[in-house]
Scaffold this active site. Structure first.
Site, PDB file in Angstrom:
ATOM      1  N   LEU A  80      27.537  59.814 -42.402  1.00  0.00           N
ATOM      2  CA  LEU A  80      28.494  60.254 -43.426  1.00  0.00           C
ATOM      3  C   LEU A  80      29.274  61.439 -42.886  1.00  0.00           C
ATOM      4  CD1 LEU A  80      29.587  60.228 -46.393  1.00  0.00           C
ATOM      5  CD2 LEU A  80      27.798  61.879 -46.922  1.00  0.00           C
ATOM      6  N   ASP A  97      35.320  69.882 -60.780  1.00  0.00           N
ATOM      7  CA  ASP A  97      35.725  70.839 -61.815  1.00  0.00           C
ATOM      8  C   ASP A  97      34.796  70.751 -63.029  1.00  0.00           C
ATOM      9  OD1 ASP A  97      37.225  72.847 -62.890  1.00  0.00           O
ATOM     10  OD2 ASP A  97      38.892  71.577 -63.502  1.00  0.00           O
ATOM     11  N   HIS A 141      27.838  76.526 -61.133  1.00  0.00           N
ATOM     12  CA  HIS A 141      28.093  76.231 -59.717  1.00  0.00           C
ATOM     13  C   HIS A 141      26.798  75.795 -59.016  1.00  0.00           C
ATOM     14  CE1 HIS A 141      32.109  77.585 -60.303  1.00  0.00           C
ATOM     15  NE2 HIS A 141      31.804  78.858 -60.444  1.00  0.00           N
TER      16      HIS A 141
HETATM   17  C1  FPP Z   1      35.385  74.397 -60.237  1.00  0.00           C
HETATM   18  O1  FPP Z   1      34.744  74.607 -61.484  1.00  0.00           O
HETATM   19  C2  FPP Z   1      34.405  74.585 -59.150  1.00  0.00           C
HETATM   20  C3  FPP Z   1      34.508  75.521 -58.159  1.00  0.00           C
HETATM   21  C4  FPP Z   1      35.634  76.457 -58.038  1.00  0.00           C
HETATM   22  C5  FPP Z   1      33.448  75.699 -57.155  1.00  0.00           C
HETATM   23  C6  FPP Z   1      32.746  74.433 -56.767  1.00  0.00           C
HETATM   24  C7  FPP Z   1      31.703  74.754 -55.797  1.00  0.00           C
HETATM   25  C8  FPP Z   1      30.487  74.197 -55.782  1.00  0.00           C
HETATM   26  C9  FPP Z   1      30.005  73.145 -56.702  1.00  0.00           C
HETATM   27  C10 FPP Z   1      29.577  74.607 -54.707  1.00  0.00           C
HETATM   28  C11 FPP Z   1      29.596  73.531 -53.654  1.00  0.00           C
HETATM   29  C12 FPP Z   1      29.023  74.035 -52.439  1.00  0.00           C
HETATM   30  C13 FPP Z   1      28.685  73.256 -51.390  1.00  0.00           C
HETATM   31  C14 FPP Z   1      28.256  73.905 -50.134  1.00  0.00           C
HETATM   32  C15 FPP Z   1      28.756  71.794 -51.475  1.00  0.00           C
HETATM   33  P1  FPP Z   1      35.297  75.763 -62.432  1.00  0.00           P
HETATM   34  O2  FPP Z   1      34.562  77.023 -62.114  1.00  0.00           O
HETATM   35  O3  FPP Z   1      36.787  75.866 -62.294  1.00  0.00           O
HETATM   36  O4  FPP Z   1      34.884  75.217 -63.832  1.00  0.00           O
HETATM   37  P2  FPP Z   1      35.700  75.455 -65.201  1.00  0.00           P
HETATM   38  O5  FPP Z   1      37.040  74.796 -65.047  1.00  0.00           O
HETATM   39  O6  FPP Z   1      34.833  74.779 -66.212  1.00  0.00           O
HETATM   40  O7  FPP Z   1      35.791  76.941 -65.418  1.00  0.00           O
END
Ligand code: FPP
Length: 252
Positions: free
Chosen positions: A135, A24, A41
């Site tokens: 892994l 997050d 992201h």
């Molecule tokens: C939460 O941050 C994150 C997500 C909903 C997406 C996470 C996805 C990735 C990091 C891509 C990973 C992909 C692979 C294939 C490993 P948020 O958007 O809720 O952040 P915020 O709370 O600050 O708004």
């Protein structure tokens, strides 16, 4: 990532065998930099790239990442589309590197809503890496703990309807065998970055005895020293699984 088969090795209790992560803080990281949310992201994918080899080095054989929740469809459609593109391109571009490093990829979640291209990429990645042992990387995509429990209940209800099992014979082990995580051990350690202290419909059944760790660091900034700090804290915790400390001492 040079590790032998850790999934069957005997495990020191001070090292988590399975870590589950809610990554997050990507959106807030991007906002802080004056960038669009998708940039957070993308940076989050870079953090994943850095954390994977650390799992190998620290002897952790299972890592499960919450990449897209059942509830994330409610985000603005432009962000959902860009996230889908990022997931698809990351899978397509990274899979050979993961395979060369002995990573077995699994995807859990309801895949029916995804594009054919993403479902193909997932199917090919899972097939290519199925014999790897260094892994076990599991991506939870369109995953929700309630969805998982419900689909398990449905499949058990079908068994009962067919007469293959009686309601009285239903045990936790039977339910677990129907969860999407049935090939994985229960998580020992749950990490949520980004400051919120919630499970957010992640592995609801599976987290019953998991040690919870909440970090204020945004996922794109989560680095080796943050990871090691969590592992050190985990090693200091006493897991009692419902028993008393005195009982645990008498077993040791
Ligand atoms: C939460 O941050 C994150 C997500 C909903 C997406 C996470 C996805 C990735 C990091 C891509 C990973 C992909 C692979 C294939 C490993 P948020 O958007 O809720 O952040 P915020 O709370 O600050 O708004």
């Amino acid at each position: 990532m040079n590790v032998s088969d850790l999934s069957t090795a005997s495990f020191p209790s001070s090292t988590p065998r399975h870590i589950a992560v809610i990554m997050d803080g990507n959106g807030r990281w991007a906002k802080r930099q004056g960038m669009p949310r998708i940039a957070g992201h993308r940076k989050g994918v870079e953090t994943v790239r850095k954390i994977l080899p650390l799992c190998g080095k620290r002897g952790i054989p299972y890592l499960t990442l919450f990449a897209f929740s059942s509830e994330n469809w409610a985000r603005p459609s432009s962000e959902v589309r860009l996230l889908m593109d990022l997931l698809t391109s990351t899978l397509e571009n990274e899979i050979l590197g993961l395979h060369e490093n002995g990573v077995r990829l699994r995807v859990i979640g309801d895949l029916t809503r995804f594009s054919g291209r993403l479902r193909n990429a997932i199917g090919e990645a899972e097939a290519l890496t199925r014999n790897n042992r260094a892994l076990n990387l599991t991506l939870a995509i369109n995953y929700g703990g309630r969805w998982d429990l419900l689909q398990a209940c449905r499949s058990i209800a079908e068994l009962v309807e067919q007469g293959s099992i009686s309601a009285a014979a239903l045990t936790p082990a039977v339910l677990e065998s129907r969860l999407s995580t049935h090939e994985l051990p229960e998580p020992d350690l749950f990490i949520r970055t980004g400051g919120e202290k919630r499970i957010s419909n992640f592995l609801l059944w599976q987290l019953a005895y998991t040690e919870l760790y909440f970090s204020d660091t945004y996922w794109p900034d989560f680095n080796e020293s943050c990871f090691d700090a969590v592992l050190e804290e985990f090693a200091r915790r006493q897991r009692r699984f419902g028993k008393t400390s005195a009982q645990l001492k008498s077993i040791a």
